[in-house]
Design an enzyme around this catalytic site. Structure first.
Site, PDB file in Angstrom:
ATOM      1  N   LYS A 126      63.200   4.330 -13.385  1.00 56.48           N
ATOM      2  CA  LYS A 126      62.084   4.303 -14.339  1.00 56.48           C
ATOM      3  C   LYS A 126      61.950   2.875 -14.850  1.00 56.48           C
ATOM      4  O   LYS A 126      62.925   2.128 -14.887  1.00 56.48           O
ATOM      5  CB  LYS A 126      62.376   5.230 -15.532  1.00 56.48           C
ATOM      6  N   ASP A 166      52.884   6.216 -15.211  1.00 60.60           N
ATOM      7  CA  ASP A 166      53.410   7.109 -16.239  1.00 60.60           C
ATOM      8  C   ASP A 166      52.490   6.855 -17.443  1.00 60.60           C
ATOM      9  O   ASP A 166      51.375   6.345 -17.264  1.00 60.60           O
ATOM     10  CB  ASP A 166      54.891   6.785 -16.536  1.00 60.60           C
TER      11      ASP A 166
HETATM   12  N1  GLU Z   1      55.841   9.237 -13.996  1.00 64.74           N
HETATM   13  C1  GLU Z   1      55.882  10.425 -13.190  1.00 64.74           C
HETATM   14  C2  GLU Z   1      57.113  11.213 -13.516  1.00 64.74           C
HETATM   15  O1  GLU Z   1      57.576  11.200 -14.657  1.00 64.74           O
HETATM   16  C3  GLU Z   1      55.668  10.150 -11.715  1.00 64.74           C
HETATM   17  C4  GLU Z   1      56.655   9.239 -11.067  1.00 64.74           C
HETATM   18  C5  GLU Z   1      56.319   8.845  -9.644  1.00 64.74           C
HETATM   19  O2  GLU Z   1      55.313   9.287  -9.112  1.00 64.74           O
HETATM   20  O3  GLU Z   1      57.114   8.072  -9.082  1.00 64.74           O
HETATM   21  O4  GLU Z   1      57.658  11.923 -12.720  1.00 64.74           O
END
Ligand code: GLU
Length: 445
Positions: A126, A166
């Protein structure tokens, strides 16, 4: 050798001070896994949970940029590369003033289990920044994204780490980030997901998180012989995830009676319309981060400064941000007859609320219910690797299959003797096993 949650948590807290969200996420998993670990001591001996709770790498850097007035602004950028046992690090970027090292560590930790649940080869990560997109011009957002990527590009890559969107990072931001990566790396590769259709993005990716959570809810309801049609739903937030959920709920004949923003919530007595769903996109694009214009436009009631959990509903979908639903909200939902809470934001409910909801309703945790977004990102990676685009039908069918599989995994590991499914336990054990076995196979690295 016994696994002792309190001893384990004491070490986590001592090692990671002032990171309450990270402690919360780790404690939930540790509690879910306690019996399972004690029944399977190889995971204790290999210190798997201790290793997952220590990110493989953390990158933290300065993001300087110049605003429209010519003033220099300084933000902080991060990438948490939590775990690469089952694939390259994978997880979104969040641009929001609440972003800290600890909040991203909790999100990277959650992501590791979530990505494993999808069954696709994606590790956990993340990143993001404390940059606040609210009120920024398009050019300011572009300059920020370019500065952010100027440092970030050396830490990521299609076989290393594949970020996505996100909160605060949607198609526009991904476009600017991708453009800067391509320029610096001199490579057109699938380094980010959530890209525009014209340059390698996948059909259905924008809708995937919201659609996925509704598919997950359908499976939860089906276990009780119920269906989504005719149900009343409350959705919090009005961003990409809330939009996808509202769109699918409306399409399936459920009535979405509330959406919300940081300014309050909108009560839509007759349920959101297709036009209302589309207007959510305009609201997000306006960068104002308020939901009240929705009420003005559609003649709905706006309740300032309140959360939507006081509205009577059958199903609640928290789709905004961590800890948006507390114990009082959980009690209000149950008192009003709500039977399903499908957490769609990452750790959208406080630990106290989760405990109460698990005991009183059918509760799905975000790492299972919201996995459709990252699952579709995994499908985007596959399409990029084979240099072709799948049809919406192909992607949609895969997404539906993956959500069904995640639900089955939760039932497999979360069903107790009385037949009740503890989705939190099921998701945590189900997500853990694949990562843990891969880590053991790869040795102490
Ligand atoms: N931000 C999204 C999540 O919390 C998607 C992450 C992604 O597609 O890599 O899963």
């Amino acid at each position: 050798m016994k696994f002792d949650v309190e001893k384990f948590m004491a070490e986590i807290i001592a090692k990671n001070p002032a990171e309450p969200e990270f402690h919360q996420a780790v404690r939930e998993v540790a509690e879910s896994l306690e019996d399972f670990l004690n029944d399977n001591p190889k995971y204790i001996e290999n210190k798997i949970l201790e290793r997952i709770a220590e990110p493989e790498r953390v990158v933290m850097f300065r993001v300087p940029w110049v605003d429209d007035k010519g003033e220099i602004q300084i933000n902080r950028g991060f990438r948490i590369q939590t775990n690469s046992a089952i694939g390259p690090y994978k997880g979104g970027f969040r641009f929001h003033p609440s972003v800290t090292l600890g909040s991203l560590k909790f999100l990277g930790f959650e992501q590791t289990f979530k990505n494993s649940l999808t069954t696709l080869p994606m590790g956990g990560g993340k990143g993001g920044s404390d940059f606040n997109p609210q009120g920024k011009s398009d050019m300011e957002i572009m300059r920020f994204c370019q500065s952010f990527m100027t440092e970030m590009f050396r830490h990521i890559g299609p076989e290393t780490d594949v970020p996505a969107g996100d909160i605060g990072v949607g198609a526009r931001e991904i476009g600017y980030l991708f453009g800067q990566y391509k320029r610096l790396a001199n490579q057109f590769v699938g380094v980010l997901t959530g890209k525009g259709r014209e340059y390698g993005g996948s059909l259905v990716r924008p809708e995937a998180t919201g659609y996925g959570t509704v598919y997950f809810a359908q499976h939860m309801l089906a276990l009780n012989g119920e269906e989504i049609r005719g149900k009343t739903a409350v959705v919090s937030g009005f961003g990409n995830v809330a939009w996808g959920a509202a769109k699918k709920l409306h399409e399936l004949g459920a009535k979405v009676v509330a959406i919300s923003g940081p300014d309050g919530y909108v009560y839509i007595e007759d349920g959101i319309t297709a036009e209302g769903v589309d207007y959510m996109l305009d609201l997000r694009a306006s960068n104002k981060n308020i939901v009240s214009p929705f009420a003005e436009k559609f003649g709905a009631k706006f309740i300032a400064g309140k959360k939507p959990w006081e509205v009577k509903c059958d199903i609640a979908f928290p789709c905004a941000i961590q800890n948006e639903l507390g114990i009082e909200d959980a009690k209000a939902l149950v008192a009003n007859g709500c039977k399903y809470v499908v957490e769609t934001s990452n750790m959208g409910c406080t630990a106290e609320a989760v405990e109460y909801l698990v005991a009183n309703v059918e509760f799905a945790p975000g790492k299972a219910a919201n996995a459709g977004g990252v699952a579709c990102s995994g499908l985007e990676m596959s399409q990029n690797a084979e240099k072709r685009s799948w049809t919406a039908e192909e992607v949609g069918a895969e997404l539906a299959k993956i959500m069904k599989g995640i639900h089955e995994t939760c039932v497999k590991y979360g069903k107790s003797a009385d037949g009740k499914v503890n989705y939190v336990k099921g998701a945590n054990i189900g997500g853990f096993i694949k990562v843990a076995d891969a880590m053991i196979a790869q040795g102490i690295v």
